[in-house]
Each structure stands twice: as C-alpha cells, then as structure tokens.
Design an enzyme around this catalytic site. Structure first.
Site, PDB file in Angstrom:
ATOM      1  N   GLU A  92       7.964  23.472  48.033  1.00 34.53           N
ATOM      2  CA  GLU A  92       7.611  23.457  46.618  1.00 34.53           C
ATOM      3  C   GLU A  92       6.645  22.338  46.270  1.00 34.53           C
ATOM      4  O   GLU A  92       6.572  21.300  46.946  1.00 34.53           O
ATOM      5  CB  GLU A  92       8.867  23.382  45.756  1.00 34.53           C
ATOM      6  CG  GLU A  92       9.689  22.150  45.998  1.00 34.53           C
ATOM      7  CD  GLU A  92      11.072  22.257  45.389  1.00 34.53           C
ATOM      8  OE1 GLU A  92      11.830  23.167  45.766  1.00 34.53           O
ATOM      9  OE2 GLU A  92      11.403  21.423  44.543  1.00 34.53           O
ATOM     10  N   CYS A 105       2.682  16.682  42.848  1.00 33.35           N
ATOM     11  CA  CYS A 105       3.682  16.151  43.770  1.00 33.35           C
ATOM     12  C   CYS A 105       3.754  17.085  44.970  1.00 33.35           C
ATOM     13  O   CYS A 105       4.037  18.268  44.816  1.00 33.35           O
ATOM     14  CB  CYS A 105       5.011  16.092  43.029  1.00 33.35           C
ATOM     15  SG  CYS A 105       6.400  15.728  44.091  1.00 33.35           S
ATOM     16  N   CYS A 112      14.492  17.529  55.068  1.00 30.60           N
ATOM     17  CA  CYS A 112      14.344  16.099  55.336  1.00 30.60           C
ATOM     18  C   CYS A 112      15.543  15.636  56.146  1.00 30.60           C
ATOM     19  O   CYS A 112      16.671  16.027  55.876  1.00 30.60           O
ATOM     20  CB  CYS A 112      14.274  15.322  54.016  1.00 30.60           C
ATOM     21  SG  CYS A 112      14.024  13.551  54.262  1.00 30.60           S
ATOM     22  N   CYS A 116      19.662  11.303  52.336  1.00 39.61           N
ATOM     23  CA  CYS A 116      20.184  10.461  51.261  1.00 39.61           C
ATOM     24  C   CYS A 116      21.268  11.246  50.521  1.00 39.61           C
ATOM     25  O   CYS A 116      21.134  12.447  50.300  1.00 39.61           O
ATOM     26  CB  CYS A 116      19.075  10.058  50.302  1.00 39.61           C
ATOM     27  SG  CYS A 116      17.785   9.149  51.138  1.00 39.61           S
ATOM     28  N   CYS A 119      20.353  13.471  47.236  1.00 30.85           N
ATOM     29  CA  CYS A 119      19.112  14.239  47.182  1.00 30.85           C
ATOM     30  C   CYS A 119      19.301  15.682  47.631  1.00 30.85           C
ATOM     31  O   CYS A 119      19.922  15.936  48.668  1.00 30.85           O
ATOM     32  CB  CYS A 119      18.074  13.551  48.069  1.00 30.85           C
ATOM     33  SG  CYS A 119      16.560  14.489  48.244  1.00 30.85           S
ATOM     34  N   CYS A 341      13.112  16.977  42.719  1.00 33.54           N
ATOM     35  CA  CYS A 341      12.944  17.067  44.164  1.00 33.54           C
ATOM     36  C   CYS A 341      13.861  18.090  44.854  1.00 33.54           C
ATOM     37  O   CYS A 341      15.061  17.927  44.913  1.00 33.54           O
ATOM     38  CB  CYS A 341      13.255  15.653  44.689  1.00 33.54           C
ATOM     39  SG  CYS A 341      12.994  15.365  46.406  1.00 33.54           S
TER      40      CYS A 341
HETATM   41  N1  SAH Z   1      11.394  10.758  51.088  1.00 38.28           N
HETATM   42  C1  SAH Z   1      10.643   9.934  50.225  1.00 38.28           C
HETATM   43  C2  SAH Z   1       9.826  10.701  49.221  1.00 38.28           C
HETATM   44  C3  SAH Z   1      10.432  11.917  48.646  1.00 38.28           C
HETATM   45  S1  SAH Z   1      12.053  11.775  47.857  1.00 38.28           S
HETATM   46  C4  SAH Z   1      11.525   8.926  49.525  1.00 38.28           C
HETATM   47  O1  SAH Z   1      12.751   9.047  49.594  1.00 38.28           O
HETATM   48  O2  SAH Z   1      10.970   8.015  48.921  1.00 38.28           O
HETATM   49  C5  SAH Z   1      11.576  10.716  46.563  1.00 38.28           C
HETATM   50  C6  SAH Z   1      12.365  10.640  45.326  1.00 38.28           C
HETATM   51  O3  SAH Z   1      12.967  11.847  44.889  1.00 38.28           O
HETATM   52  C7  SAH Z   1      13.517   9.677  45.355  1.00 38.28           C
HETATM   53  O4  SAH Z   1      13.175   8.339  45.392  1.00 38.28           O
HETATM   54  C8  SAH Z   1      14.055   9.995  44.032  1.00 38.28           C
HETATM   55  O5  SAH Z   1      13.236   9.348  43.100  1.00 38.28           O
HETATM   56  C9  SAH Z   1      13.819  11.479  43.852  1.00 38.28           C
HETATM   57  N2  SAH Z   1      15.077  12.197  43.875  1.00 38.28           N
HETATM   58  C10 SAH Z   1      15.717  12.771  44.921  1.00 38.28           C
HETATM   59  N3  SAH Z   1      16.860  13.326  44.528  1.00 38.28           N
HETATM   60  C11 SAH Z   1      16.960  13.111  43.206  1.00 38.28           C
HETATM   61  C12 SAH Z   1      17.926  13.455  42.214  1.00 38.28           C
HETATM   62  N4  SAH Z   1      19.022  14.136  42.526  1.00 38.28           N
HETATM   63  N5  SAH Z   1      17.693  13.046  40.940  1.00 38.28           N
HETATM   64  C13 SAH Z   1      16.560  12.358  40.624  1.00 38.28           C
HETATM   65  N6  SAH Z   1      15.625  12.017  41.498  1.00 38.28           N
HETATM   66  C14 SAH Z   1      15.808  12.381  42.771  1.00 38.28           C
HETATM   67 FE1  SF4 Z   2      14.600  12.609  52.223  1.00 36.01          FE
HETATM   68 FE2  SF4 Z   2      15.473  13.030  49.749  1.00 36.01          FE
HETATM   69 FE3  SF4 Z   2      16.042  10.756  50.982  1.00 36.01          FE
HETATM   70 FE4  SF4 Z   2      13.529  11.225  50.186  1.00 36.01          FE
HETATM   71  S1  SF4 Z   2      15.318  10.985  48.853  1.00 36.01           S
HETATM   72  S2  SF4 Z   2      14.214  10.419  52.179  1.00 36.01           S
HETATM   73  S3  SF4 Z   2      13.431  13.453  50.519  1.00 36.01           S
HETATM   74  S4  SF4 Z   2      16.759  12.808  51.614  1.00 36.01           S
END
Ligand code: SAH
Ligand code: SF4
Length: 353
Positions: A92, A105, A112, A116, A119, A341
C-alpha cells in the site's frame, strides 16, 4: 532473460547500460524525459527514440509492474492505494495533503520482520524486499493518477515510512532515493524526503556515509532499554547504547535535524517520567532533535494497547518543551480510510484468508 523494472535504474546506470549496447549517450536523456516528465507507460510511445533502442528496452525492461487493486479517498483528500505486485503480493501507498505540498508514503518491503508489538505491518512477517523499481513505481503511479485530474498537482515530498524497514532493504532504497531525487527526473528535493528506521544502528552509519542529504527519522518509542525492548524487540539487537552513538555519527556528518518518532501508548510509555527520561536521552543534541508524538492507532490484533489521552499527550509535549526538546503531535490523516501503516493491507489479507 529476466525482465526488470526500468524505474529501478539511476540515470547513470541507464546511460551506461545503453552505451554498453552501442546506443548513444543522449538516448538515456530522451528515455528519462519520456519516463519521468511525459510519463508514458509503454516504450513505443517514445516518439523520438529509434526503433532498435525501443526493441532493446522492451526486451529487457517493464515500465508497469503494479496493478491498482483499490483506491480510497478520504474526506480530507488523503488517498490510499492498494497495489498488487507482479508476484501477487499486496502493498500500500498513501498520498497525504499538507499546506507545504503533497507527500507520498511508500512501502519498502512485503511485510516486516522487525515485529514491533504495536504495528499492523509487523504482524505479517516479511516475504520479500521490494525492488528499487517497485518503490519508484509507487510514486509514479500516484503522480500519474494526479496527472489524470488535470489540476497540475505534483508529488513534492516523500516519506519512507510505510510497511517495511527501509534500512533492511538498503541498496534498493538507496537506488530509489537517487532516482526520485535526480533533477532530470521527478526532481524531488532530498530535503523533502524522509527515511524512517526502527533503529538498525549499523545501517545508520552506512546511511550517514551516503552522499544524498535526505532526512532521517528514528522510531524511538521509549526512553530506556527495558521499555523499548518490551515495545520493539529489535532493541535487543540494537539497544540504546548502540543506537545513540550511530545517531551521533549521523549528526556529526550531516548536522541536520533528526526526527524521533514516539508512539503514545496509554499507561505504557506516556508518563511524565518517560518524557523526562526522553529529554535526558536527547539532551546532548537537543538543538538537532525533534520528537514526533504519534497517537496510537488501534490495531485489532494488538488489544494490549490503547491510545494515550489527548491531555496526556499534551502534557508529554509540555514536559519535553520545558526541558528544551521540540516536539509536535502527528494527528493521523485519512482516519476514515484505514490510512495507518499496514492497516488496509492487513484487512485485505484477512479477507483473502
Ligand atoms: N519500519 C520503519 C518505517 C515504517 S513504520 C520504522 O519503524 O520506523 C513507521 C511508523 O509507523 C512507526 O514509527 C509509527 O509511527 C507508525 N505506526 C505503526 N503502527 C502504528 C499504529 N498502530 N498506530 C500509529 N502509528 C503506527
Ligand atoms: Fe516494521 Fe512496523 Fe516496526 Fe516499522 S513499526 S519496523 S514497519 S514492525
């Protein structure tokens, strides 16, 4: 012979490729003009390029590899695209509107592996890296979508903050950056591009050593190792005592402001003491630090988390401010279209299961 996306080649790479095959240098200029300025979608549309060169390109390269599956437009003008890759995987891309311009974006990996805990993307382990061409094509597709509307809108900013860890797909992401930044192509200024990383320290050194001045954002999300490991397991491999020196190295080389992303999770990392601890962590480079406070977007599978209260977020911001750290709150755009995301993709995957 495997065909690849022509969008993955930098201007220099395409020039060398053509010259090696007996074409003249200026052909690369013509081809780039057709690709990035006139934005054609098949090689035979390149009117001033000789037939043999067109055949050569056609034999080796694709222009379009993504198929648009879904486009959603939110009431605030945010647009979300769900694409199918040639191998059937879904990714996406989101277009956001700001007063300073249009920002896209992009996704860098299918899923990934960093995992995390908050996420949606991390729920789906990485099945592969995107090629440079597939990353560039996301921008091209969005730009062509805008072209059709005849409003002369131009993508002016890029955030590499979609699904995936960009520094875990380093070479392809670098090629992507060189292509979109090239002035005879899309000409998107390096200072208008931000790459966000979960903190792969060894790759931050490499990134600092590159010769393109794009902005860096680091997803910090917690001010100490215990909490950070709880939220992001990558902190085991790259704890703060490894991460912070890599950031200092980047700052020394670039002297550019760095953004720290901090997702606000109710009762987890949003207390006054966390704001104080964070300000101490960043104190020695506070003039170059900016903290982006991100209200957590709930993800069905992560029901252990809730979004911090607005007043708590405000208080966190005030505490940082009192201690000399600049910060702001990033309210999401396109809340009515799953623009966070990985959310659209994960919903589609669930439907497909
Ligand atoms: N992997 C890289 C870039 C993509 S994810 C990183 O982690 O920096 C980047 C961002 O997605 C995270 O820092 C966070 O800002 C956002 N993100 C992921 N899951 C989210 C959620 N459930 N609610 C809000 N922001 C989220
Ligand atoms: Fe991967 Fe999501 Fe963590 Fe970014 S925030 S490193 S996309 S798991």
């Amino acid at each position: 012979m495997m065909k690849t996306s022509i969008y993955g080649l930098t201007f220099k790479e395409l020039t060398d490729w053509l010259v090696e095959r007996g074409e003249q240098k200026f052909r690369a200029e013509q081809v780039w003009d057709w690709l990035y300025k006139k934005r054609i979608t098949s090689f035979d549309q390149m009117k001033n390029v000789n037939k043999s060169c067109i055949t050569l390109l056609d034999e080796h390269f694709f222009i379009k590899t993504l198929t648009e599956e879904i486009v959603q437009e939110s009431s605030d003008g945010t647009m979300k695209f769900l694409f199918k890759l040639a191998d059937g995987n879904l990714i996406e891309t989101v277009l956001m509107r700001f007063n300073y311009g249009l920002s896209v974006c992009v996704t860098t990996q299918v899923g990934c592996n960093i995992g995390c805990s908050f996420c949606a993307s991390g729920l789906l382990t990485k099945s592969r890296d995107l090629t440079a061409g597939e990353i560039v094509e996301q921008i091209m597709h969005v730009q062509m979508h805008l072209d059709k509307r005849a409003k002369e809108e131009r993508v002016s900013h890029i955030v590499v903050i979609g699904i995936g860890e960009p520094l875990d797909n380093f070479d392809n992401v670098m090629n992507f950056l060189y292509v979109v930044n090239e002035d005879r192509g899309l000409n998107i200024g390096a200072r208008h591009i931000t790459v966000s990383t979960s903190g792969l320290a060894h790759k931050i050194y490499d990134f600092a050593d590159t010769d393109i001045q794009v902005n860096l954002a680091v997803s910090i999300h917690a001010p100490n190792n215990d909490l950070r490991t709880r939220i992001m397991k990558i902190n085991r491999a790259f704890p703060l005592e490894k991460l912070m020196p890599s950031i200092k190295y980047y700052l020394q080389k670039r002297n550019r402001r760095i953004t720290y992303e901090y997702i606000m999770l109710h009762d987890v990392n949003d207390k006054e003491e966390h704001a104080r601890e964070l300000s101490t962590l960043l104190a020695d480079h506070r003039h170059l630090a900016y903290v982006n406070l991100i209200p957590y977007n709930s993800v069905d599978e992560h029901d252990q988390y809730r979004r911090s209260e607005t007043a708590t977020i405000q208080k966190f911001h005030e505490t940082l401010k009192k201690r000399g750290i600049a910060s702001g709150v990033r309210w999401e755009q396109g809340a009515d279209i799953d623009a966070a995301c990985g959310q659209l993709r994960s919903k589609q995957m669930k439907k497909a299961e």
